[in-house]
Structure formats: structure tokens, C-alpha cells
Design a protein around this motif. Sequence first.
Motif, PDB file in Angstrom:
ATOM      1  N   ILE A 291       0.871  -1.177   0.000  1.00 54.41           N
ATOM      2  CA  ILE A 291       0.000   0.000   0.000  1.00 54.41           C
ATOM      3  C   ILE A 291       0.908   1.227   0.000  1.00 54.41           C
ATOM      4  O   ILE A 291       1.890   1.261   0.742  1.00 54.41           O
ATOM      5  CB  ILE A 291      -0.917   0.005   1.248  1.00 54.41           C
TER       6      ILE A 291
ATOM      7  N   GLY B 208     -11.046  -0.634   1.906  1.00 53.62           N
ATOM      8  CA  GLY B 208      -9.657  -0.819   1.488  1.00 53.62           C
ATOM      9  C   GLY B 208      -8.883  -1.712   2.440  1.00 53.62           C
ATOM     10  O   GLY B 208      -8.148  -2.608   2.004  1.00 53.62           O
TER      11      GLY B 208
ATOM     12  N   ILE C 237     -10.136  -5.445   2.085  1.00 55.43           N
ATOM     13  CA  ILE C 237      -9.711  -6.096   0.843  1.00 55.43           C
ATOM     14  C   ILE C 237      -8.193  -6.293   0.803  1.00 55.43           C
ATOM     15  O   ILE C 237      -7.712  -7.369   0.460  1.00 55.43           O
ATOM     16  CB  ILE C 237     -10.190  -5.296  -0.380  1.00 55.43           C
ATOM     17  N   SER C 238      -7.445  -5.260   1.180  1.00 59.06           N
ATOM     18  CA  SER C 238      -5.994  -5.324   0.986  1.00 59.06           C
ATOM     19  C   SER C 238      -5.247  -6.026   2.118  1.00 59.06           C
ATOM     20  O   SER C 238      -4.167  -6.562   1.895  1.00 59.06           O
ATOM     21  CB  SER C 238      -5.429  -3.919   0.807  1.00 59.06           C
ATOM     22  N   VAL C 239      -5.819  -6.063   3.321  1.00 58.64           N
ATOM     23  CA  VAL C 239      -5.074  -6.613   4.451  1.00 58.64           C
ATOM     24  C   VAL C 239      -5.786  -7.792   5.106  1.00 58.64           C
ATOM     25  O   VAL C 239      -5.185  -8.832   5.353  1.00 58.64           O
ATOM     26  CB  VAL C 239      -4.812  -5.517   5.518  1.00 58.64           C
TER      27      VAL C 239
END
Length: 134
Positions: A43, A81, A84-86
Amino acid sequence: MKINEIMVTLMRVVLGIIMMAHGITKFQMGLDNVSGWFASIGIPGFLGYFVAALELVGGILLIVGLFTRYVSVLFAFMLIGATISVKLPGGLLGDGQGAGYELDLALLVISLYFAGATVRGFGLDQLLFRKKEQ
């Protein structure tokens, strides 16, 4: 005083406290460390500064009930975010290595409520902007 307004106020204040606490934790860790961690998981590092500030300032704003709708929209995007990303790869309850996304999901739904709700409880939005809540 209506029980609905009291409960919605309580829900908004608790969301604000949780977000503020997460922001304080990031500031205590050091923003450069937060930025570095963001970068280490793919990120953009500068978002670490933004997320820390959003959690701290946005949490305070929710506690006092100011700009509730706008802060909640920002929180919703941030939580989507983060999930989804972590958190998503770890599953709903986590994988023994890290936390799951159950808390993020609950906070997301609460944020979405405040992003669209006409009833936001007692707060500065109501006092300063004289919005009549239904």
C-alpha cells in the motif's frame, strides 16, 4: 428524548471512540513506522499518514457529532480498502497469524449507516446546522 436518538448517539460515539483509539495507536507507533508498514504490504506509504489522521480526527468528529456523514463516508472507503488489501486473506475470524475482518465489517456497516441515515443522534451537526432529524 427518544430512545432511538439515544441509541444512535451511542452507536456514533462508540464508532468514534474505536476509530480515535486506532488513530492514537498509529501516532504512538510513529507515523514513519506506519508508513513503512503500509509500504511493506504493498500500500502506498503516504496513505499511512492519511489513515492515522483520519482515524484520530474523524473519531473525534464522530464523538462530538460534527460532519458525521462526510467522516462516515471516508471511514467506509478506508474500511473497504483495509478489508480487501489486508484482512480478507485471513478470513472472517483470522487465521491464527492475524486478525480477521469481523471488526472491520461491523465498523463498515455502522459507517454506511451514518453515511446515509437521516437520524444521527444528538451532536454538533444537529445544533450548528439545525437539521431536523426524523
